[in-house]
Each structure stands twice: as structure tokens, then as C-alpha cells.
Design a protein around this motif. Sequence first.
Motif, short mmCIF file in Angstrom:
data_model
loop_
_atom_site.label_atom_id
_atom_site.label_comp_id
_atom_site.label_asym_id
_atom_site.label_seq_id
_atom_site.Cartn_x
_atom_site.Cartn_y
_atom_site.Cartn_z
N MET A 54 -8.36 10.25 16.41
CA MET A 54 -8.54 10.99 15.16
C MET A 54 -8.86 10.07 14.00
SD MET A 54 -8.84 14.00 14.14
CE MET A 54 -9.90 13.76 12.73
N ILE A 57 -12.50 9.13 14.33
CA ILE A 57 -13.36 10.24 13.91
C ILE A 57 -13.45 10.31 12.39
CG2 ILE A 57 -13.56 12.77 13.89
CD1 ILE A 57 -12.29 12.65 16.77
N ALA A 58 -12.30 10.22 11.72
CA ALA A 58 -12.29 10.28 10.25
C ALA A 58 -13.03 9.08 9.66
CB ALA A 58 -10.85 10.34 9.74
N TYR A 111 -12.21 16.15 8.42
CA TYR A 111 -11.74 15.10 9.32
C TYR A 111 -10.62 14.29 8.67
CZ TYR A 111 -16.02 15.97 12.04
OH TYR A 111 -17.02 16.53 12.78
#
Length: 132
Positions: A54, A57-58, A111
Motif C-alpha cells: 500500500m 502504491i501511494a 491512495y
Amino acid sequence: MTPALAALLADALLVLHVGIVAFVVFGALAIVVGRTRWRWVRGFGWRLTHVLLMVFIALQAWLGALCPLTVWEQALRRRAGQTSYGESFIEHWLSRLIFFDAPWWSFVAAYSAFATLVIAAWFLVPPQRNRA
């Protein structure tokens, strides 16, 4: 590589991409729902994979970069002589689950917010290492 093989690999990458999205989204939900019920949601390796994915992704969103899986899939589609997100069943339906037409800033915000929630879950429902 033949165009047919390139198209097949592109479809396989799309399935993998949808699986990763499902892992991130449903994994976060599982952490919250199963924090007192399911021991596996506190597994350190699983949780570390989840939070790092995560954050990656951000970070990509903040840098304005496309996901490497998207770049690879699109290259395979071009090699197969297809336009991006053409007409195969897998490509047509699965891509609509994970790709939306919205301004870039909305993805960065979404995100980032989701990454914040995943990181918060790390502390609110801390993972546990297996004791041998």
C-alpha cells in the motif's frame, strides 16, 4: 514472442493486478473485521507485505508514476497488436473493476488516505511474530 502469447500474458497480468487490488482492499477490511476473531490477520509477514504494498502504491501516485504491472501489460498489448484494454473478456471486465476515469489528484488523495488507514491499522491491530 507471438501476438497471441503477448495477449495471453497481458490478460494474465491483468488478473494478477486485480488480485493485488483485492488483496490490498479486502486485506484492510479483514484486519478491521477479524482483529479479534482471526489470528492470521496479525501474521507479521502477511501484514508487512500488505503495508509495504500500500505504501508503494501511494508513493507511485505521489510521484505520478503508473504501476509497473500496468506499464508491462500495455506493452504486451501493443506487442499483441491490441489497443490498451481492448476486447477480450478478462481485459474488458476486470479492467473496469480497477481502472476509473477521474482526475489524477483524486487517485493520489484516495491512495494516500487508504495508505494512512493501512498504516494506522498496523498500530491499532499490531501484527505478531510467531514465537518458536
